[in-house]
Design an enzyme around this catalytic site. Structure first.
Site, PDB file in Angstrom:
ATOM      1  N   LYS A   1      45.888  40.178  41.210  1.00 19.90           N
ATOM      2  CA  LYS A   1      45.147  41.630  41.187  1.00 19.90           C
ATOM      3  C   LYS A   1      45.478  41.887  42.962  1.00 19.90           C
ATOM      4  CE  LYS A   1      43.595  41.545  36.486  1.00 19.90           C
ATOM      5  NZ  LYS A   1      42.862  39.582  36.491  1.00 19.90           N
TER       6      LYS A   1
ATOM      7  N   ASP B   1      44.959  46.157  47.033  1.00 18.71           N
ATOM      8  CA  ASP B   1      44.602  46.862  48.791  1.00 18.71           C
ATOM      9  C   ASP B   1      46.019  47.116  49.694  1.00 18.71           C
ATOM     10  OD1 ASP B   1      43.017  47.565  50.691  1.00 18.71           O
ATOM     11  OD2 ASP B   1      41.358  45.935  50.767  1.00 18.71           O
TER      12      ASP B   1
HETATM   13  P1  5BU Z   1      40.618  34.873  27.297  1.00 18.26           P
HETATM   14  O1  5BU Z   1      39.685  34.631  27.345  1.00 18.26           O
HETATM   15  O2  5BU Z   1      42.102  35.056  26.306  1.00 18.26           O
HETATM   16  O3  5BU Z   1      40.426  36.050  26.990  1.00 18.26           O
HETATM   17  O4  5BU Z   1      41.741  35.720  29.077  1.00 18.26           O
HETATM   18  C1  5BU Z   1      42.331  36.271  29.268  1.00 18.26           C
HETATM   19  C2  5BU Z   1      42.933  36.401  30.831  1.00 18.26           C
HETATM   20  O5  5BU Z   1      44.241  36.849  30.694  1.00 18.26           O
HETATM   21  C3  5BU Z   1      41.453  36.300  32.178  1.00 18.26           C
HETATM   22  O6  5BU Z   1      41.351  35.438  32.985  1.00 18.26           O
HETATM   23  C4  5BU Z   1      41.674  37.631  32.414  1.00 18.26           C
HETATM   24  O7  5BU Z   1      41.486  37.381  33.323  1.00 18.26           O
HETATM   25  C5  5BU Z   1      42.686  37.825  32.329  1.00 18.26           C
HETATM   26  N1  5BU Z   1      43.660  38.834  31.774  1.00 18.26           N
HETATM   27  C6  5BU Z   1      42.875  40.000  31.165  1.00 18.26           C
HETATM   28  O8  5BU Z   1      42.731  39.445  30.503  1.00 18.26           O
HETATM   29  N2  5BU Z   1      43.310  41.473  30.460  1.00 18.26           N
HETATM   30  C7  5BU Z   1      44.173  41.692  31.239  1.00 18.26           C
HETATM   31  O9  5BU Z   1      44.023  43.272  31.536  1.00 18.26           O
HETATM   32  C8  5BU Z   1      44.769  41.685  32.690  1.00 18.26           C
HETATM   33  C9  5BU Z   1      43.894  39.691  33.196  1.00 18.26           C
HETATM   34 BR1  5BU Z   1      45.205  42.325  33.973  1.00 18.26          BR
END
Ligand code: 5BU
Length: 478
Positions: free
Chosen positions: A306, A309
Site C-alpha cells: 500500500k 507517498d
Molecule cells: P483477513 O484475515 O481475511 O481479514 O485478512 C485480510 C487481508 O487483506 C489483510 O492482510 C489486510 O491487510 C488486507 N486488506 C483488507 O483486509 N482490506 C482492505 O481493504 C485492504 C487490504 Br486494501
C-alpha cells in the site's frame, strides 16, 4: 415426498432457466409454508432423521430462509431450543450474527431444506463456530446429490438426509406420479448438470426475462488473451489453469511458518499475498525460498505494501531498503491519495521489470473513505496508466474493461467482521453479486482447524461462483 409433489414443491416438465437451459425438474420448497399439514410432515420427517442417526445436540439452527420456519416447527414440537443466523453480513459489521441463547461449546444441529454443494450450510456452520459453538451434523430434507455431502464431510459435518434425489425419483415413479421416461430424463439432466457444475442455488422463473444482474461474461482464458499487461495475462492464465480465483493472505510473523503455509496451500491458490514488514525473521534466503515455492505451485506473489507517498519516495521504498520488494513481488498496490505521481514513481522500475500494480479503489474496513468520487478517480488513474496498473483492490467491480482485474479482501465464509473494523462477505457474494475476480482470504484459512482443507473449500466456493457467472446462469437467491 408425494405431498411435496402434490403441492408443487417439486415440479416436472420443461422449465426455462434464466440461462436458457431447459430443466426437466424444479424445486421450490418455499411454498411449504402455505401448507401447515405439509410443514408438520416435513418437520416430523427431519426430526425422525435425526433420531435415526442418534445425533445429540443442544440447539438447532435453520439455514436462512426456507429452513427457518421448519426449524421453528421442530423446536416447538420437540422442545429443543433454536438459534437464528442473520444472513445480512454487510450492514451489520461487527454486530451479532447469531441470535438466541447459547454457551460456548454448545453443540448445534443445522437444519436445511435442500442441499446442493453445501455452501449455504457451511456459511451457517462458520457463523456458529465463530461464536464458539460446535457443529457436527446437518439434517436436510432433500439431498440433490451434487457434491454437498462430500464438501460437508471435508469440514467434519455429517449430512443426514430424509431423501436423496434418486430415491425421490424412485418414489414418484413407483407411485405413478411420473413415468420412467421422465425419471430417466431428470437423471440424465442432473448428471450433465454435475459435469458443467450447475449453480447450487435455485433457478428462478419470471417469464424467461433475462436476469438484470446477469451480463455475458468473458472467461479468465478469454481475458488472458485480451490482456497486454504481462502480469495480468499471467494471472488470468493461472486462474484458468488451476481453476482458482483464491488469493491467500498469509499474515503470519514467522518466515518459516509463512513458507510452510505457502507450500501447503500453494496448490489451491492463484496468488499469495504477503505483508513482509510483519515478519520477525525476514532474510534474502526467505525471498529465494518463497520464489521457488511460487514457481513449484504456479502462483504469483503480491506484497500488500500500500504505497502512499510522492513518486520519488515510493520508488525508493519499492527498490531499496531491507525488503527490495521490486525484486520478488510480481504485484504491489498503491493508494491514490498522493495523485498519479505514486504510480509514475513505482512504474519507473515496475514496467521494465514486468511487475504489476493494483490501485486501492475501495477498502473492506468499516467507515472507509475510499468511496464515490475517490473510487471513480482510481479507475481513471488506472486507465491512464494501464502499462503498469493491472487492476484494483475493491469490494465490487469498478469497470467493465475486462483487462482490469478486481481483487477483494474481506472474504470469509460465515463471518461478519472482526473487532477492529474488518467486514466480511462470502466468496459467492463477492464473485457472483459484486463481480470481483479474485477473493483474498486470510484468517478464514489461517485460523481454521484444517487450513489445507479449508483453502480447498474456498477455492471451490470461489471458482464455482465464477463458473456460475461465466455459464451465464441465473442464481437468484431467496
Ligand atoms: P483477513 O484475515 O481475511 O481479514 O485478512 C485480510 C487481508 O487483506 C489483510 O492482510 C489486510 O491487510 C488486507 N486488506 C483488507 O483486509 N482490506 C482492505 O481493504 C485492504 C487490504 Br486494501
Amino acid at each position: 415426498m408425494l405431498k411435496l409433489h402434490e403441492h408443487d414443491a417439486v415440479k416436472f416438465g420443461s422449465f426455462t432457466l434464466k440461462s436458457g437451459i431447459e430443466s426437466p425438474i424444479y424445486f421450490d420448497l418455499r411454498v411449504i409454508v402455505s401448507f401447515p399439514d405439509l410443514m408438520r410432515e416435513v418437520s416430523a420427517q427431519l426430526w425422525q432423521a435425526t433420531q435415526r442417526a442418534g445425533i445429540s445436540f443442544d440447539v438447532m439452527c435453520g439455514v436462512p430462509y426456507t429452513a427457518l420456519p421448519i426449524a421453528t416447527c421442530i423446536s416447538v414440537k420437540e422442545n429443543v431450543p433454536m438459534l437464528i443466523r442473520r444472513k445480512e453480513a454487510k450492514d451489520y459489521g461487527t454486530k451479532k450474527m447469531i441470535e438466541g441463547n447459547f454457551a460456548k461449546g454448545d453443540t448445534c444441529l443445522i437444519v436445511e431444506d435442500v442441499v446442493t454443494s453445501g455452501t449455504s450450510v457451511l456459511e451457517t456452520v462458520q457463523s456458529l463456530t465463530n461464536v464458539g459453538m460446535v457443529v457436527k451434523d446437518a439434517v436436510v430434507l432433500l439431498d440433490r446429490e451434487q457434491g454437498g455431502r462430500q464438501n460437508l464431510e471435508v469440514k467434519g459435518i455429517n449430512l443426514h438426509s430424509v431423501c436423496g434425489i434418486s430415491e425421490l425419483l424412485d418414489i414418484l415413479c413407483g407411485a405413478g406420479r411420473i413415468d420412467s421416461e421422465t425419471a430417466a430424463k431428470v437423471r440424465q439432466f442432473l448428471a450433465s448438470a454435475n459435469e458443467v457444475k450447475v449453480p447450487q442455488s435455485k433457478p428462478c422463473e419470471d417469464g424467461g426475462q433475462p436476469c438484470k444482474k446477469q451480463k455475458k461474461m468473458l472467461t479468465y482464458q478469454q481475458r488472458a488473451a485480451l490482456c497486454t499487461h504481462p502480469v495480468a495475462k499471467r494471472l488470468f492464465t493461472i486462474m484458468h489453469e488451476k481453476r482458482s480465483n483464491l488469493a491467500f493472505s498469509v499474515d503470519v510473523t514467522s518466515a518459516t511458518q509463512l513458507l510452510q503455509f505457502a507450500d501447503d496451500i500453494g496448490p489451491y491458490i492463484c496468488l499469495l499475498k504477503t505483508h513482509v514488514d510483519i515478519l520477525e525473521d525476514f532474510s534474502q534466503d526467505f525471498v529465494t525460498r518463497l520464489q521457488a515455492t511460487a514457481k513449484k505451485h504456479n502462483f504469483l506473489i503480491f506484497e500488500d505494501r500500500k504505497f502512499a507517498d510522492i513518486g520519488q519516495t515510493v520508488l525508493k521504498q519499492y527498490i531499496s531498503g531491507l525488503y527490495r520488494i521490486c525484486d520478488w513481488a510480481h504485484i504491489v498496490n498503491a493508494h491514490i491519495v498522493p495523485g498519479p505521481g505514486v504510480i509514475h514513481g513505482l512504474s519507473k522500475v515496475g514496467v521494465p521489470k514486468e511487475r504489476g500494480c493494483l490501485l486501492i479503489g475501495q477498502m473492506s474496513s468499516q467507515g472507509s473513505l475510499a468511496t464515490g468520487e475517490y473510487t471513480t478517480a482510481a479507475v481513471k488513474m488506472a486507465e491512464e496508466n494501464s502499462n503498469f496498473v493491472m487492476g484494483f483492490i475493491c469490494q465490487g467491480s469498478l469497470t467493465d474493461d475486462p483487462r482490469f482485474i478486481h481483487m477483494a479482501p474481506g472474504v470469509q465464509l460465515g463471518g461478519s467482521g472482526d473487532q477492529l473494523g474488518q467486514q466480511y462477505n462470502s466468496p459467492a457474494q463477492m464473485v457472483t453479486e459484486k463481480r470481483v475476480d479474485v477473493i483474498i482470504v486470510g484468517r478464514g484459512i489461517l485460523n481454521a482447524e484444517d487450513p489445507v482443507a479449508t483453502a480447498k473449500l474456498y477455492q471451490h466456493a470461489g471458482f464455482e461462483a465464477y463458473e456460475n457467472l461465466s455459464n451465464n446462469l441465473c442464481f437468484c437467491t431467496i
